[in-house]
Motif scaffolding. Structure first.
Motif, mmCIF file in Angstrom:
data_model
loop_
_atom_site.group_PDB
_atom_site.id
_atom_site.type_symbol
_atom_site.label_atom_id
_atom_site.label_comp_id
_atom_site.label_asym_id
_atom_site.label_seq_id
_atom_site.Cartn_x
_atom_site.Cartn_y
_atom_site.Cartn_z
ATOM 1 N N SER A 161 0.765 -1.190 0.150
ATOM 2 C CA SER A 161 0.279 -0.020 0.256
ATOM 3 C C SER A 161 0.888 1.459 0.132
ATOM 4 O O SER A 161 0.525 2.386 0.700
ATOM 5 C CB SER A 161 -1.078 0.031 1.421
ATOM 6 O OG SER A 161 -1.837 -1.186 1.104
ATOM 7 N N PHE A 162 2.101 1.106 -0.642
ATOM 8 C CA PHE A 162 2.887 2.394 -0.887
ATOM 9 C C PHE A 162 3.372 2.910 0.491
ATOM 10 O O PHE A 162 3.534 4.026 0.766
ATOM 11 C CB PHE A 162 2.143 3.508 -1.558
ATOM 12 C CG PHE A 162 1.656 2.964 -3.039
ATOM 13 C CD1 PHE A 162 2.687 3.135 -4.209
ATOM 14 C CD2 PHE A 162 0.309 2.879 -3.277
ATOM 15 C CE1 PHE A 162 2.219 2.815 -5.248
ATOM 16 C CE2 PHE A 162 -0.046 2.338 -4.703
ATOM 17 C CZ PHE A 162 1.132 2.377 -5.682
ATOM 18 N N LEU A 163 3.518 1.879 1.570
ATOM 19 C CA LEU A 163 4.272 2.443 2.789
ATOM 20 C C LEU A 163 5.614 3.032 2.582
ATOM 21 O O LEU A 163 6.616 2.304 2.204
ATOM 22 C CB LEU A 163 4.287 0.971 3.532
ATOM 23 C CG LEU A 163 4.546 1.095 5.016
ATOM 24 C CD1 LEU A 163 3.652 1.914 5.999
ATOM 25 C CD2 LEU A 163 5.036 -0.166 5.699
ATOM 26 N N PRO A 164 5.677 4.074 2.956
ATOM 27 C CA PRO A 164 7.073 4.685 3.149
ATOM 28 C C PRO A 164 8.121 4.001 3.961
ATOM 29 O O PRO A 164 7.708 3.195 4.726
ATOM 30 C CB PRO A 164 6.662 6.190 3.796
ATOM 31 C CG PRO A 164 5.280 6.294 3.647
ATOM 32 C CD PRO A 164 4.589 4.969 3.582
ATOM 33 N N ARG B 150 4.368 -3.948 15.538
ATOM 34 C CA ARG B 150 5.262 -3.281 15.683
ATOM 35 C C ARG B 150 5.618 -1.953 14.805
ATOM 36 O O ARG B 150 4.726 -2.066 13.638
ATOM 37 C CB ARG B 150 6.860 -4.094 15.578
ATOM 38 C CG ARG B 150 6.645 -5.108 16.625
ATOM 39 C CD ARG B 150 7.995 -5.789 16.537
ATOM 40 N NE ARG B 150 8.051 -6.811 17.817
ATOM 41 C CZ ARG B 150 8.728 -6.378 18.667
ATOM 42 N NH1 ARG B 150 9.287 -5.442 18.780
ATOM 43 N NH2 ARG B 150 8.998 -7.322 19.762
ATOM 44 N N ALA B 151 6.295 -1.159 15.137
ATOM 45 C CA ALA B 151 6.367 0.034 14.107
ATOM 46 C C ALA B 151 6.921 -0.108 12.874
ATOM 47 O O ALA B 151 8.003 -0.575 12.946
ATOM 48 C CB ALA B 151 6.926 1.392 15.091
ATOM 49 N N PRO B 152 6.210 0.248 11.812
ATOM 50 C CA PRO B 152 6.971 0.059 10.477
ATOM 51 C C PRO B 152 8.140 1.017 10.262
ATOM 52 O O PRO B 152 8.746 0.883 9.465
ATOM 53 C CB PRO B 152 5.710 0.171 9.335
ATOM 54 C CG PRO B 152 4.997 1.138 10.275
ATOM 55 C CD PRO B 152 4.856 0.916 11.612
ATOM 56 N N MET B 153 8.207 2.108 10.928
ATOM 57 C CA MET B 153 9.511 2.902 10.648
ATOM 58 C C MET B 153 9.189 3.906 11.997
ATOM 59 O O MET B 153 8.346 3.834 12.821
ATOM 60 C CB MET B 153 9.139 3.776 9.697
ATOM 61 C CG MET B 153 7.935 4.487 9.635
ATOM 62 S SD MET B 153 7.419 5.382 7.794
ATOM 63 C CE MET B 153 6.737 3.918 7.019
ATOM 64 N N GLN C 127 -0.453 9.263 8.055
ATOM 65 C CA GLN C 127 -0.682 8.526 9.193
ATOM 66 C C GLN C 127 -0.852 6.856 8.785
ATOM 67 O O GLN C 127 -1.408 6.633 7.724
ATOM 68 C CB GLN C 127 -2.272 8.970 9.493
ATOM 69 C CG GLN C 127 -2.262 10.359 10.329
ATOM 70 C CD GLN C 127 -3.384 10.600 11.104
ATOM 71 O OE1 GLN C 127 -4.643 9.832 10.793
ATOM 72 N NE2 GLN C 127 -3.545 11.578 11.631
ATOM 73 N N HIS C 128 -0.410 6.052 9.753
ATOM 74 C CA HIS C 128 -0.415 4.562 9.642
ATOM 75 C C HIS C 128 -1.377 3.851 10.543
ATOM 76 O O HIS C 128 -1.216 4.139 11.850
ATOM 77 C CB HIS C 128 0.751 4.082 9.482
ATOM 78 C CG HIS C 128 1.952 4.785 8.935
ATOM 79 N ND1 HIS C 128 2.091 4.337 7.451
ATOM 80 C CD2 HIS C 128 2.638 5.875 8.743
ATOM 81 C CE1 HIS C 128 2.955 5.171 6.951
ATOM 82 N NE2 HIS C 128 3.225 6.086 7.503
ATOM 83 N N GLU C 129 -2.297 3.342 10.294
ATOM 84 C CA GLU C 129 -3.213 2.521 11.112
ATOM 85 C C GLU C 129 -2.826 1.243 11.490
ATOM 86 O O GLU C 129 -2.701 0.393 10.465
ATOM 87 C CB GLU C 129 -4.750 2.598 10.653
ATOM 88 C CG GLU C 129 -5.344 4.151 10.295
ATOM 89 C CD GLU C 129 -6.818 4.117 9.851
ATOM 90 O OE1 GLU C 129 -7.287 3.072 9.261
ATOM 91 O OE2 GLU C 129 -7.475 5.244 9.748
ATOM 92 N N MET C 130 -2.476 0.943 12.533
ATOM 93 C CA MET C 130 -2.217 -0.322 13.094
ATOM 94 C C MET C 130 -3.161 -1.249 13.681
ATOM 95 O O MET C 130 -3.945 -0.668 14.618
ATOM 96 C CB MET C 130 -1.029 -0.182 14.334
ATOM 97 C CG MET C 130 -0.008 0.874 13.971
ATOM 98 S SD MET C 130 0.987 0.345 12.291
ATOM 99 C CE MET C 130 1.550 -1.158 12.886
ATOM 100 N N ARG D 93 10.331 -0.981 14.179
ATOM 101 C CA ARG D 93 10.223 -2.416 15.134
ATOM 102 C C ARG D 93 10.087 -1.978 16.538
ATOM 103 O O ARG D 93 9.850 -3.214 17.085
ATOM 104 C CB ARG D 93 11.498 -3.031 14.832
ATOM 105 C CG ARG D 93 11.844 -3.302 13.219
ATOM 106 C CD ARG D 93 10.989 -4.153 12.915
ATOM 107 N NE ARG D 93 10.705 -5.594 13.434
ATOM 108 C CZ ARG D 93 9.553 -6.456 13.318
ATOM 109 N NH1 ARG D 93 8.523 -6.069 12.622
ATOM 110 N NH2 ARG D 93 9.566 -7.658 13.990
ATOM 111 N N GLN D 94 9.830 -1.033 16.798
ATOM 112 C CA GLN D 94 9.308 -0.915 18.444
ATOM 113 C C GLN D 94 8.020 -1.568 18.658
ATOM 114 O O GLN D 94 7.134 -1.257 17.792
ATOM 115 C CB GLN D 94 9.250 0.531 18.763
ATOM 116 C CG GLN D 94 9.102 0.842 20.408
ATOM 117 C CD GLN D 94 9.136 2.278 20.702
ATOM 118 O OE1 GLN D 94 10.065 2.711 20.331
ATOM 119 N NE2 GLN D 94 8.487 2.596 21.794
ATOM 120 N N LEU D 95 7.742 -2.257 19.753
ATOM 121 C CA LEU D 95 6.464 -2.604 20.002
ATOM 122 C C LEU D 95 5.372 -1.849 20.355
ATOM 123 O O LEU D 95 5.655 -0.923 21.235
ATOM 124 C CB LEU D 95 6.518 -3.764 21.224
ATOM 125 C CG LEU D 95 5.271 -4.616 21.742
ATOM 126 C CD1 LEU D 95 5.009 -5.671 20.653
ATOM 127 C CD2 LEU D 95 5.646 -5.239 23.104
#
Length: 680
Positions: A377-380, A611-614, A644-647, A669-671
């Motif tokens: 989804s074009f994730l930066p 986990r955080a993608p970035m 904005q990234h929805e987890m 990668r942070q939880l």
């Protein structure tokens, strides 16, 4: 009085026009209030005109190319843009420290901030851009549309009601959307770049779209105000480059077609538009000039229109009161340096050409190379750019602000790596040149959209010039990651084999056992997949990998010339840490040698952990520890790289841990959340 002329390629000559002198204060030093390729672009033109330049940088950009290119560089604060590049006080402090008398805002950041333009003027500085009043007139989409309607510029039917609570309530917006009729565009009244924008086709989507657009707009621009517009399906995004001086002269420099977009952000731009002929160009240009005159514009600006699918009707969308990212395509077909023009106009000069002098030569296409994963989804993406080799060639221009290697693509800023532009006598020649340039472009160490750009440019509809704003959604709704082919995996395996042999002090050409030449196993991990290869040396620079014979014909640093099964090809590679990065054709590939590593962690961790993608900032926490959540439910929203990234929960589960709160800065990668999947 000496009038400015043009040299043989149409570029502005040095020279000066006495007319209008004294209207602005003289200046000899320009501070560029921006970063990266934008700052590099402005610095080059300013220095060519004989001006001293001052760069500013955040702590994350220390040592970046734009700081080295300028005559002087000043740190203005931490990595977060709000404390550095978006801080008016920090910029003005740098101006005072440097002694600069003029400020160029670049594009992005504070370039369309009327408070910044006014602050520069109040400080006695020359602002190389439009007056604050013009920025304010176009800074709010609702007010701008009302202004354009008064100026009789064609506008998309819609609702641009008052910013009061009564004019912006859910009920009012729902009612107005029903009056307009679906499909409808919900847009943030402030800002741009596709943020706070939603296309609504179904009634059930309307209220969630309004609420999410309002939230995103407030977070991004500090204003929740929305406007509504009738969605023009299968239209084209066509914009007109306008230029005005301080003497009342306003011209346009033709159009750019920016229809190829994802998430309402431009990916490929070209000039001129394949859909616009001389007659329509004159009509759109006249409307754009009228828009600029209506607000007392000075400098470079872009009036954006939506061209209906019928190819005749066009509607005002907005005006960008700055230079656009895609301005190089206009420069390449007009032969003009638009940044030089900006500076000269700011110095009080008249425009050196009239509308009749504007000539368009050939065709130019620009591709934006982004650090992003199209198939996600074009994730930066962010991380280290291990190797950067921009392409060269006839008609090729690359705008970037990068070192050759070892530079970090920061999560704090826009993920664009570079702009690659090709010019040709015809559109087809420009398209071919751009394809070859992208094939030769090397950007290793981080995922990019290079392969996706090549797919776009090679698509039959693009080649035919039939793109609309729905081009990507129609033809690339779910871009798929290109599977690594056998040749790519085999080349990667032999490179790892050579590295292991060199580490042991062995010549890989002579790997023998008591029974003859030794075939060594190599286990590669790429993404979630693994591939096992047997590598057997056949002699100097010759190998058999699985059933394929590969010869290394030439080595030049990271460059390889290979022959695989009788066919020659070029590859580029770089080792970084425990990873190999390899480029072959349109494919960029990364893998690790896990031949002797212990088994990976048990499967299923992805379902239990978010986990955080970035790197980014937490802007919303929508669940609590101990809460039962459903698959697909939003748990945390983080903001990174202007998005904005929805987890969301991947399974029905109970939230065991939620160790973040709103405002937290998180690392890659942070939880963010730990889940206990519900028993079936």
């Amino acid at each position: 009085m000496e009038r400015e002329g043009k040299d043989v390629d149409g570029r502005i000559k040095s020279g000066h026009d006495d007319v209008g002198q004294g209207m602005t204060k003289p200046f000899d030093t320009i501070l560029i209030a921006n970063r990266g390729e934008i700052a590099c672009r402005v610095i080059r033109s300013a220095r060519a005109l004989g001006y001293r330049t001052v760069a500013v940088y955040s702590e994350a950009d220390a040592g970046a190319p734009h700081t080295l290119l300028a005559d002087r560089a000043i740190c203005i604060g931490p990595a977060e843009a709000k404390q550095s590049y978006l801080s008016i006080d920090a910029i003005l402090n740098a101006v005072r420290a440097s002694g600069a008398q003029a400020v160029h805002p670049g594009y992005g950041f504070l370039s369309e901030n009327e408070a910044f333009a006014q602050a520069c003027t109040d400080a006695g500085l020359v602002f190389i851009g439009p007056p604050a009043s013009a920025i304010a007139a176009m800074g709010n989409k609702a007010a701008a549309k009302r202004r354009m309607i008064e100026a009789k510029v064609p506008c998309v039917p819609g609702y641009q009601g008052p910013s009061t609570d009564s004019g912006q309530s859910d009920d009012v917006l729902l009612h107005e959307a029903e009056k307009i009729g679906l499909p409808v565009m919900v847009k943030a009244a402030a800002g741009g770049g596709g943020r706070g924008m939603r296309l609504v086709r179904q009634h059930a989507e309307l209220l969630p779209a309004i609420q999410s657009a309002r939230s995103e707009a407030e977070n991004a621009f500090g204003s929740p105000e929305l406007i509504l517009e009738k969605a023009v399906v299968d239209g084209r995004h066509v914009e007109i480059q306008v230029f005005a001086d301080g003497h009342g002269n306003v011209i346009h420099l033709g159009e750019r077609d920016c229809s190829v977009q994802r998430r309402h952000q431009k990916v490929i731009e070209e000039a001129p538009s394949p859909a616009v002929g001389a007659g329509l160009r004159a009509q759109m240009g006249t409307a754009a000039v009228a828009a600029a005159k209506a607000i007392g514009y000075v400098g470079a600006g872009t009036v954006e229109f939506l061209l209906d699918g019928n190819g005749r009707d066009f509607y005002f969308l907005e005006m960008n009161t700055r230079l656009q990212v895609e301005h190089p395509v206009t420069e390449m077909i007009t032969g003009l340096d638009l940044v030089a023009l900006q500076i000269r106009v700011a110095a009080g000069d008249r425009l050196p050409l009239s509308q009749e002098d504007v000539r368009l030569h050939g065709h130019a296409i620009e591709a934006r190379l982004y650090a992003e994963a199209p198939y996600k989804s074009f994730l930066p993406q962010s991380g280290e750019l291990v190797l950067w080799q921009p392409p060269t060639g006839d008609g090729i221009r690359v705008d970037h602000g990068l070192h050759d290697s070892g530079q970090t693509i920061s999560p704090f800023y826009d993920p664009m790596i570079a702009k690659i532009i090709a010019h040709g006598a015809t559109r087809e020649e420009a398209r071919r040149r751009l394809i070859v340039a992208l094939e030769r472009c090397v950007a290793l160490g981080i995922e990019t959209n290079r392969g996706f750009l090549l797919d776009l440019l090679r698509h039959a509809e693009f080649a035919a010039g039939r793109t609309t704003t729905r081009f990507i959604p129609q033809h690339f709704a779910e871009p798929a990651a290109l599977a690594a082919d056998d040749t790519l995996l085999n080349i990667a395996a032999l490179l790892w084999f050579e590295r292991a042999a060199a580490a042991c002090g062995h010549d890989p050409a002579y790997a023998w056992s008591s029974t003859g030449r030794l075939a060594s196993p190599v286990l590669l991990q790429h993404g979630e997949a693994k591939a096992k290869r047997l590598v057997a040396p056949l002699g100097h620079n010759r190998y058999r990998v699985q059933d394929q014979e590969i010869a290394v014909l030439r080595r030049d640093g990271e460059q390889l010339r290979l022959r695989a099964d009788g066919q020659e090809c070029d590859a580029v590679f770089a080792f970084a840490g425990d990873s190999l990065h390899l480029a072959l054709g349109r494919q960029d590939f990364a893998c690790r040698d896990v031949t002797y590593l212990p088994p990976a962690e048990a499967e299923g961790a992805a379902e239990r952990e978010l986990r955080a993608p970035m790197n980014g900032k937490i802007v919303a926490v929508l669940a609590a520890e101990g809460e039962a959540v459903k698959k697909g439910q939003r748990l945390v929203i983080m903001e990174a790289m202007k998005m904005q990234h929805e987890m969301v929960a991947r399974v029905d589960a109970v939230v065991e841990k939620l160790p973040v709160k709103v405002g937290d800065q998180v690392a890659t990668r942070q939880l963010l959340a730990a889940l206990n999947p519900a028993a079936e």
